[in-house]
Enzyme design. Sequence first.
Site, short mmCIF file in Angstrom:
data_model
loop_
_atom_site.label_atom_id
_atom_site.label_comp_id
_atom_site.label_asym_id
_atom_site.label_seq_id
_atom_site.Cartn_x
_atom_site.Cartn_y
_atom_site.Cartn_z
N LYS A 46 33.32 47.69 37.55
CA LYS A 46 32.74 46.46 37.98
C LYS A 46 33.32 46.02 39.32
O LYS A 46 32.69 45.29 40.07
CB LYS A 46 33.03 45.35 36.97
CG LYS A 46 32.51 45.58 35.59
CD LYS A 46 32.95 44.46 34.66
CE LYS A 46 32.65 44.80 33.24
NZ LYS A 46 33.29 43.84 32.33
N GLY A 47 34.52 46.47 39.62
CA GLY A 47 35.26 45.95 40.76
C GLY A 47 34.60 46.13 42.11
O GLY A 47 34.81 45.34 43.02
N ASP A 103 36.42 49.95 45.02
CA ASP A 103 37.08 48.73 45.48
C ASP A 103 38.49 49.00 45.97
O ASP A 103 38.90 48.51 47.02
CB ASP A 103 37.07 47.64 44.40
CG ASP A 103 37.68 48.10 43.07
OD1 ASP A 103 38.02 49.29 42.90
OD2 ASP A 103 37.79 47.24 42.17
N LYS A 134 45.91 51.89 48.81
CA LYS A 134 47.36 51.74 48.67
C LYS A 134 47.98 53.13 48.62
O LYS A 134 48.32 53.63 47.54
CB LYS A 134 47.71 51.03 47.36
CG LYS A 134 47.48 49.56 47.31
CD LYS A 134 48.23 49.00 46.09
CE LYS A 134 47.37 48.12 45.26
NZ LYS A 134 48.09 47.57 44.10
N ASP A 162 39.94 42.34 39.88
CA ASP A 162 40.25 41.42 38.80
C ASP A 162 41.64 41.65 38.21
O ASP A 162 42.29 42.66 38.48
CB ASP A 162 39.24 41.58 37.66
CG ASP A 162 39.49 42.84 36.84
OD1 ASP A 162 39.63 42.72 35.61
OD2 ASP A 162 39.54 43.95 37.41
N ARG A 168 37.32 37.88 39.95
CA ARG A 168 36.41 38.75 40.70
C ARG A 168 35.58 37.97 41.72
O ARG A 168 35.20 38.51 42.75
CB ARG A 168 35.46 39.49 39.77
CG ARG A 168 36.10 40.53 38.89
CD ARG A 168 35.02 41.34 38.16
NE ARG A 168 35.54 42.16 37.10
CZ ARG A 168 36.09 43.36 37.25
NH1 ARG A 168 36.21 43.87 38.47
NH2 ARG A 168 36.51 44.05 36.22
#
Length: 183
Positions: A46-47, A103, A134, A162, A168
Amino acid sequence: MAQMIHSDVERLMLSEEQISVKVKEMAEKLDKLYEGRTPVVVCILKGSVIFYADLIRNMQTPVELDFMCVSSYGSDTVSSGELNIKKDLACDIRGRDVLIVEDIIDSGNTLYKLKKILMERKPASLNIVTLLDKPERRVVPMEPDYTCFEIEDEFVIGYGLDYAEKYRNLPYVGVLKRSVYEK
């Protein structure tokens, strides 16, 4: 105008304006990459949904949309290393140009495993674009083809990201206060 920051956010990492500028720049790069072609642009739910929507709205190239829901986190802040495919692609990607929209990449486990699965389906090409990277957290050899922002090793929320399904909808990326997830 000052950005209103949620009380669980320790500090703002990326403003709504910074993100918007970078997403438009990335859309231009991807338009050049896929000029004359129609890639299947895959949103990793979902991110990635907010980044995905903004990215494809800024692209001029015709695209086909598809979605996958994969996870290696659950409600934790550290990847479990196990890939759980909750929703697979609806289209056949054999011989197609595929762009995965993610994301954030930290350990790299999720995309490393997902890329192997998708490459077995014989796409013409497969590229990965991520909003956030990252690299210091990487535990597998996984590098995105395109990155909007490289960030330090902090737990971030907002703009689709999230913690336990919250935050979100924040229009920026912020660092979540440790006190929220170390309870």
